[in-house]
Design a protein around this motif. Structure first.
Motif, PDB file in Angstrom:
ATOM      1  N   VAL A 137      25.444  24.629  10.803  1.00  0.00           N
ATOM      2  CA  VAL A 137      24.063  24.873  11.227  1.00  0.00           C
ATOM      3  C   VAL A 137      23.070  24.178  10.301  1.00  0.00           C
ATOM      4  N   TYR A 138      23.444  23.988   9.028  1.00  0.00           N
ATOM      5  CA  TYR A 138      22.551  23.370   8.046  1.00  0.00           C
ATOM      6  C   TYR A 138      22.889  21.900   7.759  1.00  0.00           C
ATOM      7  N   ASP A 139      23.875  21.365   8.483  1.00  0.00           N
ATOM      8  CA  ASP A 139      24.291  19.982   8.261  1.00  0.00           C
ATOM      9  C   ASP A 139      23.449  19.043   9.118  1.00  0.00           C
ATOM     10  N   GLU A 140      22.870  18.012   8.513  1.00  0.00           N
ATOM     11  CA  GLU A 140      21.942  17.142   9.252  1.00  0.00           C
ATOM     12  C   GLU A 140      22.640  16.331  10.342  1.00  0.00           C
ATOM     13  N   ARG A 143      23.124  18.776  13.131  1.00  0.00           N
ATOM     14  CA  ARG A 143      21.818  19.072  13.725  1.00  0.00           C
ATOM     15  C   ARG A 143      21.356  17.941  14.642  1.00  0.00           C
ATOM     16  N   TYR A 144      21.752  16.710  14.325  1.00  0.00           N
ATOM     17  CA  TYR A 144      21.379  15.561  15.161  1.00  0.00           C
ATOM     18  C   TYR A 144      21.813  15.802  16.610  1.00  0.00           C
ATOM     19  N   ALA A 146      23.201  18.987  17.731  1.00  0.00           N
ATOM     20  CA  ALA A 146      22.918  20.364  18.133  1.00  0.00           C
ATOM     21  C   ALA A 146      21.489  20.535  18.649  1.00  0.00           C
ATOM     22  N   ASP A 147      20.553  19.790  18.092  1.00  0.00           N
ATOM     23  CA  ASP A 147      19.167  19.882  18.544  1.00  0.00           C
ATOM     24  C   ASP A 147      18.989  19.339  19.961  1.00  0.00           C
ATOM     25  N   ASP A 151      23.580  24.398  19.573  1.00  0.00           N
ATOM     26  CA  ASP A 151      24.545  24.638  18.493  1.00  0.00           C
ATOM     27  C   ASP A 151      25.946  24.949  19.025  1.00  0.00           C
TER      28      ASP A 151
END
Length: 200
Positions: A137-140, A143-144, A146-147, A151
């Motif tokens: 969840v905190y990995d960029e 997130r690329y 997941a956004d 998720d």
């Protein structure tokens, strides 16, 4: 007219240094409690320890009672103290800085992820999956994707690649069902994600 008596023993104002020392003491107590509960290095403590190990201004030893010590406190500049203070406050305020908070968070995440996975693929997850999801969840790189695709869907894709013993091309293939990977940024994020969370 007689002079007024001066107020003796006036308390010193709260400084960045005093706040930092207080947070260090609190963080060390939290880390010791997590260690006793065998939850050392999970959730919030994992992020803190990662920052601590990479900091040139902090001395860290798991064997010591005070695992975290600030080096050369008197020589540190105020901005440097504030950075350390910010990390420690974030850890100490996190629900997962306590063993009870870790178990509660793990249970909540397991339910959330299990519901989403069950709804989509019927996959079963264990504690290791929950830990991985929390870190992702905190990995960029995660997130690329997941956004753009949520998720749970991004996590499902990673689990599917892992299940199939697939390579980075398999990961790219599954991601392309939801989005295009035409840009170099997208391809690099997919490659990094595979290297960090599937290959190992």
């Amino acid at each position: 007219m007689p002079r007024k008596k001066s107020i003796g023993g006036r308390a010193r104002g709260i400084t960045v240094t005093s706040r930092l020392l207080r947070e260090v003491k609190k963080a060390n107590a939290n880390l010791r409690n997590l260690d006793r509960a065998r939850e050392y290095g999970t959730y919030a403590s994992r992020r803190l320890l990662r920052n601590v190990v990479n900091s040139k201004n902090i001395r860290y030893s798991r064997k010591s009672k005070n695992r975290i010590r600030v080096k050369n406190m008197l020589e540190l500049k105020t901005p440097e103290k504030r950075l350390i203070l910010k990390d420690l406050q974030k850890f100490n305020k996190a629900s997962t800085s306590s063993a009870i908070g870790v178990e509660k968070t793990r249970s909540e995440i397991r339910k959330q992820v299990a519901f989403n996975l069950g709804k989509n693929k019927g996959m079963e997850i264990d504690d290791a999956d929950v830990e991985k999801f929390f870190e992702l969840v905190y990995d960029e790189d995660f997130r690329y994707f997941a956004d753009k695709i949520e998720d749970s869907e991004a996590f499902i894709i990673l689990k599917e690649v892992e299940k199939r013993n697939g390579g980075k091309f398999e990961l790219g293939k599954l991601l392309q069902k939801h989005m295009t990977l035409n840009s170099e940024e997208a391809r690099n994020a997919a490659k990094n994600l595979y290297e960090k969370y599937v290959k190992d």
